[in-house]
Design a protein around this motif. Structure first.
Motif, PDB file in Angstrom:
ATOM      1  N   PRO A  72       0.835  -1.208   0.000  1.00 37.32           N
ATOM      2  CA  PRO A  72       0.000   0.000   0.000  1.00 37.32           C
ATOM      3  C   PRO A  72       0.866   1.253   0.000  1.00 37.32           C
ATOM      4  O   PRO A  72       1.931   1.282   0.610  1.00 37.32           O
ATOM      5  CB  PRO A  72      -0.796  -0.125   1.299  1.00 37.32           C
ATOM      6  CG  PRO A  72       0.063  -0.963   2.187  1.00 37.32           C
ATOM      7  CD  PRO A  72       0.747  -1.930   1.274  1.00 37.32           C
ATOM      8  N   LYS A  74      -0.171   4.237   1.259  1.00 41.55           N
ATOM      9  CA  LYS A  74      -0.407   4.881   2.541  1.00 41.55           C
ATOM     10  C   LYS A  74      -1.225   3.953   3.421  1.00 41.55           C
ATOM     11  O   LYS A  74      -2.122   3.251   2.931  1.00 41.55           O
ATOM     12  CB  LYS A  74      -1.173   6.203   2.368  1.00 41.55           C
ATOM     13  CG  LYS A  74      -0.426   7.291   1.632  1.00 41.55           C
ATOM     14  CD  LYS A  74      -1.318   8.515   1.425  1.00 41.55           C
ATOM     15  CE  LYS A  74      -0.590   9.580   0.612  1.00 41.55           C
ATOM     16  NZ  LYS A  74      -1.484  10.714   0.253  1.00 41.55           N
ATOM     17  N   THR A 101      -0.120   7.271  11.313  1.00 44.23           N
ATOM     18  CA  THR A 101       0.272   6.465  10.156  1.00 44.23           C
ATOM     19  C   THR A 101       1.009   5.206  10.585  1.00 44.23           C
ATOM     20  O   THR A 101       1.673   5.176  11.617  1.00 44.23           O
ATOM     21  CB  THR A 101       1.187   7.265   9.204  1.00 44.23           C
ATOM     22  OG1 THR A 101       2.331   7.721   9.927  1.00 44.23           O
ATOM     23  CG2 THR A 101       0.456   8.443   8.612  1.00 44.23           C
ATOM     24  N   LEU A 234      -5.893  10.047  -1.410  1.00 43.05           N
ATOM     25  CA  LEU A 234      -5.776   8.600  -1.322  1.00 43.05           C
ATOM     26  C   LEU A 234      -5.862   7.998  -2.716  1.00 43.05           C
ATOM     27  O   LEU A 234      -6.631   8.467  -3.559  1.00 43.05           O
ATOM     28  CB  LEU A 234      -6.876   8.024  -0.433  1.00 43.05           C
ATOM     29  CG  LEU A 234      -6.853   8.469   1.035  1.00 43.05           C
ATOM     30  CD1 LEU A 234      -8.025   7.853   1.805  1.00 43.05           C
ATOM     31  CD2 LEU A 234      -5.530   8.119   1.698  1.00 43.05           C
ATOM     32  N   ASP A 238      -4.472   2.247  -1.223  1.00 43.25           N
ATOM     33  CA  ASP A 238      -4.218   2.827   0.098  1.00 43.25           C
ATOM     34  C   ASP A 238      -5.189   2.219   1.111  1.00 43.25           C
ATOM     35  O   ASP A 238      -6.281   1.758   0.756  1.00 43.25           O
ATOM     36  CB  ASP A 238      -4.373   4.343   0.067  1.00 43.25           C
ATOM     37  CG  ASP A 238      -3.216   5.033  -0.646  1.00 43.25           C
ATOM     38  OD1 ASP A 238      -2.184   4.382  -0.890  1.00 43.25           O
ATOM     39  OD2 ASP A 238      -3.343   6.228  -0.948  1.00 43.25           O
TER      40      ASP A 238
END
Length: 282
Positions: A72, A74, A101, A234, A238
């Motif tokens: 991914p 993010k 995150t 995004l 993500d």
């Protein structure tokens, strides 16, 4: 349809679909329909009817699971997003989601060890539901949010509490290696119907620690997508991890935190059971 990422017998990362205990290899070591699940999402083929004819098959019990998405771009995590967890942690009255995150290389798949760092005595579980973005999302309205979701999976945001609480920023406590359990499957959104009717349950050595309907989210999925895409774009593949219910180990009482050999399971209706066993770092 249940999508699974795994290691082929020769060690190559591949992916496929699991049907009744059999995995059809549709990745680089099979039919090669896409390099990985993220590429399948980017190509718009995720959740569509796939031709399984001629695909090599493997007994699901014999595969080595990888995170549902291995690459991914993010991973956006939402903290204290169930009222019971807000209450047990003393963080009620929030007017905006708590966001942190996680890095992709901290994730591991179903059945992989959850590694308890040598530097902690406070290793914890957080059963959560993750959603995966299906198309570019920037300043998305709540009304349009559902159209941007490709699918859902179980997630366990294993947390190193002493590192998490050492400062106001949570990132250190959320990014030790092999602490982000993700899997076993990624299930298309269209196959699940109303996700608010799903139930999330976390068990430690068979004991139920967390149990809540997804409808108990404080900031619901449309609100989360609207909020997150107001500050960052995004892209397909993500991940947004939506939050954990009350009942985390830190507030469970004596013996609530995790130790070597503990088996943690996260089960969500229609998404399967994500199982990881705690292993001390060596």
């Amino acid at each position: 349809m249940k999508y699974v990422s795994f290691l082929a017998a020769n060690g190559t990362e591949t992916w496929g679909v699991a049907i009744d205990g059999t995995v059809y290899d549709l990745g680089p070591t099979g039919k090669n329909l896409a390099a990985n699940v993220r590429e399948l999402i980017e190509n718009g083929a995720f959740g569509t009817e796939l031709d399984l004819s001629g695909a090599p098959t493997i007994d699901e019990a014999e595969i080595t699971h990888l995170p549902s998405l291995t690459n991914p771009g993010k991973i956006i995590c939402i903290g204290v997003n169930y009222l019971a967890h807000q209450e047990e942690s003393g963080k009620t009255g929030q007017t905006a989601p708590t966001v942190f995150t996680r890095f992709a290389d901290t994730q591991m798949g179903h059945l992989a060890p959850a590694v308890k760092p040598a530097s902690t005595t406070k290793f914890d579980y957080e059963g959560e539901m993750a959603l995966v973005i299906g198309k570019e999302a920037w300043r998305v309205s709540e009304e349009d949010s559902w159209d941007h979701i490709a699918g859902y999976a179980c997630y366990n945001d294993f947390s190193v509490r002493d590192w998490q609480k050492a400062a106001s920023q949570w990132i250190p406590g959320k990014n030790f290696p092999a602490t982000g359990g993700f899997g076993p499957y990624l299930v298309p959104a269209k196959d699940l119907g109303d996700v608010n009717k799903l139930t999330l349950e976390t068990r430690v050595n068979g004991e139920v620690r967390q149990n809540a309907p997804v409808s108990n989210l404080v900031f619901n999925i449309p609100q989360l997508i609207n909020y997150v895409t107001a500050f960052t774009k995004l892209n397909p593949g993500d991940v947004v991890v939506t939050g954990t219910p009350g009942g985390v180990g830190l507030f469970w009482g004596e013996g609530g935190l995790l130790n070597d050999g503990d088996v943690v399971e996260v089960e969500i209706t229609g998404l399967g059971v994500l199982r990881n066993t705690v292993k001390d770092e060596v």
